[in-house]
Design an enzyme around this catalytic site. Structure first.
Site, PDB file in Angstrom:
ATOM      1  N   GLN A 208       0.834  -1.201   0.000  1.00  0.00           N
ATOM      2  CA  GLN A 208       0.000   0.000   0.000  1.00  0.00           C
ATOM      3  C   GLN A 208       0.877   1.264   0.000  1.00  0.00           C
ATOM      4  O   GLN A 208       0.618   2.229   0.721  1.00  0.00           O
ATOM      5  CB  GLN A 208      -0.942  -0.004   1.196  1.00  0.00           C
ATOM      6  CG  GLN A 208      -2.153  -0.897   1.033  1.00  0.00           C
ATOM      7  CD  GLN A 208      -3.155  -0.349   0.025  1.00  0.00           C
ATOM      8  OE1 GLN A 208      -3.215   0.832  -0.245  1.00  0.00           O
ATOM      9  NE2 GLN A 208      -3.956  -1.248  -0.558  1.00  0.00           N
ATOM     10  N   SER A 209       1.894   1.276  -0.843  1.00  0.00           N
ATOM     11  CA  SER A 209       2.845   2.388  -0.878  1.00  0.00           C
ATOM     12  C   SER A 209       2.242   3.663  -1.453  1.00  0.00           C
ATOM     13  O   SER A 209       1.781   3.684  -2.598  1.00  0.00           O
ATOM     14  CB  SER A 209       4.063   1.983  -1.717  1.00  0.00           C
ATOM     15  OG  SER A 209       4.882   3.095  -1.996  1.00  0.00           O
TER      16      SER A 209
END
Length: 338
Positions: A80-81
């Site tokens: 979930q960068s």
């Protein structure tokens, strides 16, 4: 400190506003209604694919990529960068191919985490996604992938995780100048700057810029993955490299770099009770969405220290909101508690 000599492409909606958090300030006030005054610098409003702090770094990194004739960018981050999402958006805007290598740092396999939030936006921006196991040497993985692309005739540019190198950190040197200028125009005396610190580029850039400006404004970074000691070492090393890049060697000292590792919890991207409370407080009192990995944990740390009376009454604290609220959609089970 002449930042204009470094290549930069304009990607963000800058300057971002500094706003008072009046209801949160009152909520946390101690006996007699005394306590620090809380402000927020809205780097969640940089505008690039829901915004965030990486946009500032990408203005310099993407300019460097274009100057080197790149047609492709490669970067890495967690599933979930926020950085990966903003890189994908910047590449789309500039007509570059984008390849993202996402590391499994949490072990989660549920659809909300692996398919929604930032991952959904990565795909909408046209990036290709490759997956790597937790603990992989991600820099080596990117370099190996870059060699594969070169063999196919591509001209890849590798961006480190978080955009955190001396080129990317220039974005937060610029932010330091922007913030000091805004404060002067507002008549605001900034006594403390607080934010989340992870890959180190945001804190390194802020510290370098504020020291170069002789501002005497201390920066406190709340760690999101590493303990205090290693994080401070990482930030100091990058701050020194950033200063050298600016031609300002030896201006950043160890005492300028302060991190707090007490609010990480069980690890990177793993929710804590304090983070959930902080996200809910700011959402309910200020109408502002934090994120569960970075700004939420930093806010949890700030809220706790304010409650402990660690900041003198009537001081002004500026919390830098580094964005990433789209990541909330990857954590529905943690965030929806009622």
């Amino acid at each position: 400190m002449n930042l204009a000599r470094f290549p930069r492409v304009r990607l963000g909606h800058l300057p971002t506003p500094i706003e008072p958090m009046e209801r949160l300030t009152r909520h946390l006030a101690g006996p007699g209604g005394k306590g620090p005054k809380l402000w927020i610098k809205r780097d969640d409003c940089t505008g690039l694919s829901t915004g965030g702090n990486k946009t500032r770094k990408l203005e310099y990194l993407m300019a460097d990529a274009l100057a080197q004739g790149a047609d492709t960018v490669i970067t890495q981050g967690a599933t979930q960068s926020n950085h990966a999402r903003q890189t994908a958006a910047a590449a789309a805007k500039l007509g570059l191919e984008c390849h993202l290598l996402l590391e499994d740092r949490t072990g989660r396999r549920d659809e909300a985490y692996t398919q929604s939030g930032n991952v959904l936006l990565d795909k909408l921006h046209g990036a290709t996604i490759g997956h790597r196991p937790g603990g992989a040497n991600m820099q080596a993985e990117m370099e190996a992938f870059a060699e594969e692309l070169k063999a196919k005739g591509k001209k890849p540019y590798v961006i480190p995780g978080g955009g955190s190198n001396p080129v990317g950190a220039l974005g937060y040197v610029h932010a330091a100048l922007e913030m000091v200028t805004q404060a002067a125009e507002m008549g605001l005396r900034i006594d403390h700057v607080i934010h989340a610190t992870g890959s180190a580029g945001t804190q390194a850039g802020l510290v370098t810029g504020l020291v170069a400006l002789n501002s005497s404004i201390p920066v406190l970074g709340f760690c999101v993955n590493a303990p205090q000691g290693p994080q401070e070492e990482k930030v100091l090393a990058l701050a020194n490299r950033t200063a050298q890049h600016l031609g300002l060697s030896d201006i950043v000292k160890p005492e300028h770099v302060v991190a707090n590792g007490g609010y990480v919890g069980q690890g990177y991207g793993i929710p804590t009770e304090g983070m959930v409370e902080a996200v809910q407080l700011v959402a309910e009192l200020e109408g502002i969405l934090l994120d569960p990995v970075y700004s939420g944990k930093a806010m949890a740390g700030m809220v706790d220290l304010v409650r402990q009376g660690k900041f003198a009454p009537d001081t002004n604290i500026v919390f830098i909101h580094t964005g990433g609220s789209v990541g909330l959609f990857g954590y529905p089970e943690a965030m929806v508690t009622a």
